[in-house]
Design a protein around this motif. Structure first.
Motif, short mmCIF file in Angstrom:
data_model
loop_
_atom_site.label_atom_id
_atom_site.label_comp_id
_atom_site.label_asym_id
_atom_site.label_seq_id
_atom_site.Cartn_x
_atom_site.Cartn_y
_atom_site.Cartn_z
N LEU A 257 0.83 -1.21 0.00
CA LEU A 257 0.00 0.00 0.00
C LEU A 257 0.86 1.26 0.00
O LEU A 257 0.54 2.25 -0.68
N TRP A 258 1.96 1.24 0.77
CA TRP A 258 2.87 2.39 0.73
C TRP A 258 3.47 2.54 -0.67
O TRP A 258 3.69 3.66 -1.15
N GLY A 259 3.72 1.42 -1.34
CA GLY A 259 4.24 1.48 -2.70
C GLY A 259 3.25 2.10 -3.67
O GLY A 259 3.62 2.92 -4.52
N ILE A 260 1.96 1.71 -3.55
CA ILE A 260 0.93 2.30 -4.42
C ILE A 260 0.81 3.79 -4.14
O ILE A 260 0.71 4.61 -5.07
N LEU A 261 0.81 4.17 -2.86
CA LEU A 261 0.71 5.58 -2.51
C LEU A 261 1.92 6.35 -3.04
O LEU A 261 1.77 7.45 -3.58
N GLY A 262 3.11 5.77 -2.89
CA GLY A 262 4.31 6.43 -3.39
C GLY A 262 4.30 6.59 -4.89
O GLY A 262 4.67 7.64 -5.44
N LEU A 263 3.86 5.55 -5.61
CA LEU A 263 3.79 5.64 -7.07
C LEU A 263 2.76 6.68 -7.50
O LEU A 263 2.98 7.42 -8.47
N SER A 264 1.64 6.75 -6.79
CA SER A 264 0.64 7.77 -7.12
C SER A 264 1.21 9.16 -6.93
O SER A 264 0.92 10.07 -7.71
N TRP A 265 2.03 9.35 -5.89
CA TRP A 265 2.68 10.64 -5.65
C TRP A 265 3.61 10.98 -6.81
O TRP A 265 3.63 12.12 -7.30
N VAL A 266 4.39 9.99 -7.26
CA VAL A 266 5.32 10.22 -8.37
C VAL A 266 4.56 10.57 -9.64
O VAL A 266 4.86 11.56 -10.33
N MET A 267 3.55 9.78 -9.98
CA MET A 267 2.81 9.98 -11.23
C MET A 267 1.97 11.25 -11.21
O MET A 267 1.70 11.83 -12.27
N SER A 268 1.54 11.68 -10.04
CA SER A 268 0.72 12.89 -9.95
C SER A 268 1.50 14.15 -10.28
O SER A 268 0.90 15.20 -10.57
N GLN A 269 2.83 14.07 -10.26
CA GLN A 269 3.63 15.27 -10.53
C GLN A 269 3.42 15.80 -11.95
O GLN A 269 3.51 17.00 -12.19
N HIS A 270 3.14 14.92 -12.88
CA HIS A 270 2.88 15.36 -14.25
C HIS A 270 1.65 16.27 -14.30
O HIS A 270 1.67 17.33 -14.94
N GLU A 271 0.59 15.85 -13.61
CA GLU A 271 -0.63 16.66 -13.61
C GLU A 271 -0.42 17.96 -12.83
O GLU A 271 -0.91 19.02 -13.22
N LEU A 272 0.30 17.89 -11.72
CA LEU A 272 0.57 19.11 -10.95
C LEU A 272 1.34 20.12 -11.80
O LEU A 272 1.04 21.32 -11.78
N LEU A 273 2.32 19.64 -12.54
CA LEU A 273 3.08 20.54 -13.40
C LEU A 273 2.20 21.13 -14.50
O LEU A 273 2.32 22.32 -14.84
N SER A 274 1.31 20.33 -15.03
CA SER A 274 0.39 20.83 -16.06
C SER A 274 -0.52 21.92 -15.50
O SER A 274 -0.76 22.94 -16.16
N ARG A 275 -0.99 21.70 -14.27
CA ARG A 275 -1.85 22.72 -13.66
C ARG A 275 -1.08 24.01 -13.37
O ARG A 275 -1.60 25.11 -13.52
N VAL A 276 0.18 23.87 -12.94
CA VAL A 276 1.01 25.05 -12.69
C VAL A 276 1.17 25.86 -13.97
O VAL A 276 1.06 27.10 -13.96
N ARG A 277 1.43 25.18 -15.06
CA ARG A 277 1.61 25.89 -16.34
C ARG A 277 0.31 26.53 -16.82
O ARG A 277 0.32 27.60 -17.41
#
Length: 388
Positions: A257-277
């Protein structure tokens, strides 16, 4: 942006005994097979987090977005940085409240669906989403028809289509721009309903997280519109984070579960960067810090570290969140346009939040609750006909 179940707050479900979980060779050393059941408590902190997320989004829309300060924009009459120099740097990051909503929605939907049949899941979503939404669509249309200076009301046919909440699926405009988040919520409900129909277990939700995450990661490059629509690569990893957090809450944490949460954190950075732009008023570093801090708080909730917080008013705060989110944007910005030259800016901003929360309470008390009861009785009778 989704939503808390029930009027009494979110409840911590007791952990199942070993006999209640799916078995198999892989269950050895599984946390749900050995952890002791916990006494049920309400998760008041999640109610509070939902309201904080809604207030962040509203602050962003009122004073923190680049569109407010665009040349020729007369919403406030002058740049908000001159009026609210200390608030704008914080409000600039308010858009991240939407991502907070998605994580909370994954958590709450998994919790509220556990042990339910598909028909019960469907009824719970209808009575939770539609009553306040219908009122918001009609109220916003009336306001924009009477005062079209900032936003214009849609055509009657488009307004009627908005009542379905499916307008984005057929390419129709939204009555209020914030409704785009509901399209993400609806797609999550649709695909998660498949798992609900099979009966939720630790194993099935974990597999769902892994499969949905993999599909969403490759969907954008597939060129298949239907796959992209269902996979929802822009929002999927936030919902997955919520699902993993709920499994921690129900069964206890483990490395998977920590692995899934960590991977979600990593993959969410793409969307966060898109929102920032897209927003053009914040930085990726700041959004990363805020989102990480939010996940840390959610992890504390999942592990029971906030169970002692039992402030009753948080339950009421949670019930106001959804109506407030639905009505704050178009109506609030229109009010700013017409009142900024007549009312002190700081007083007007406070009035928007206080008035919006008061309106939200009225919607919850006089629209949501009566209509939810009516819809629940009617749909329950309709589904009773399905029984052999």
């Amino acid at each position: 942006m989704q939503q808390l179940e029930g009027r009494g707050g979110v409840r911590r479900m007791p952990q199942p005994a070993a006999s209640e979980v799916d078995r198999g060779p892989e269950t050895v050393a599984r946390p749900e097979a050995v952890a002791a059941p916990r006494r049920a408590t309400r998760l008041f902190v999640i109610d509070g987090l939902r309201l904080v997320a809604a207030l962040l989004v509203a602050a962003h829309h009122y004073i923190g977005t680049a569109r407010v300060d665009a040349p020729g924009n007369t919403v406030w009459g002058r740049p908000t940085g001159e009026i609210f120099p200390h608030l704008v740097p914080v409000a600039a990051y308010g858009w991240i409240g939407v991502e907070f909503f998605f994580v909370i929605s994954g958590f709450v939907i998994c919790m509220s669906s556990w042990g339910r049949r598909p028909r019960e899941f469907f009824v719970s979503r209808v009575i939770r989403l539609y009553p306040a939404y219908w009122f918001a669509v009609l109220l916003t249309t009336v306001v924009l028809s009477a005062a079209p200076a900032v936003f214009h009301a849609l055509k009657p046919t488009q307004v009627i289509l908005n009542l379905s909440m499916l307008q984005q699926g057929v390419g129709a405009p939204h009555v209020d721009g914030v409704y785009w988040t509901l399209w993400s919520e609806l797609r999550f409900y649709l695909i998660f309903l498949i798992v609900v129909a099979t009966g939720l277990t630790y194993r099935k939700v974990v597999v769902f997280c892994c499969v949905w995450g993999a599909v969403s990661a490759f969907a954008a490059k597939s060129g298949v519109p239907l796959l992209i629509t269902l996979a929802d690569p822009d929002s999927a990893w936030f919902f997955i984070a919520g699902l993993a957090l709920y499994l921690m809450h129900r069964f206890g944490s483990d490395l998977l579960l920590w692995g899934i949460l960590g991977l979600s954190w990593v993959m969410s950075q793409h969307e966060l960067l898109s929102r920032v732009r897209f927003e053009r008023v914040s930085t990726w570093t700041g959004s990363l810090v805020l989102y990480t801090a939010f996940l840390f708080v959610m992890a504390c909730i999942s592990l029971g570290l906030t169970d002692r917080i039992r402030w009753k008013w948080l339950t009421t705060a949670g019930s106001l969140t959804y109506p407030f989110y639905l009505v704050h944007y178009a109506v609030g910005v229109t009010a700013i346009h017409y009142l900024h030259s007549r009312v002190d800016a700081r007083l007007l901003l406070v009035g928007l939040f206080v008035g919006g929360l008061a309106l939200s309470w009225s919607i919850h008390r006089f629209v949501e609750r009566p209509l939810a009861g009516f819809l629940k009785r009617g749909l329950s009778r309709a589904f009773s006909r399905w029984a052999p």
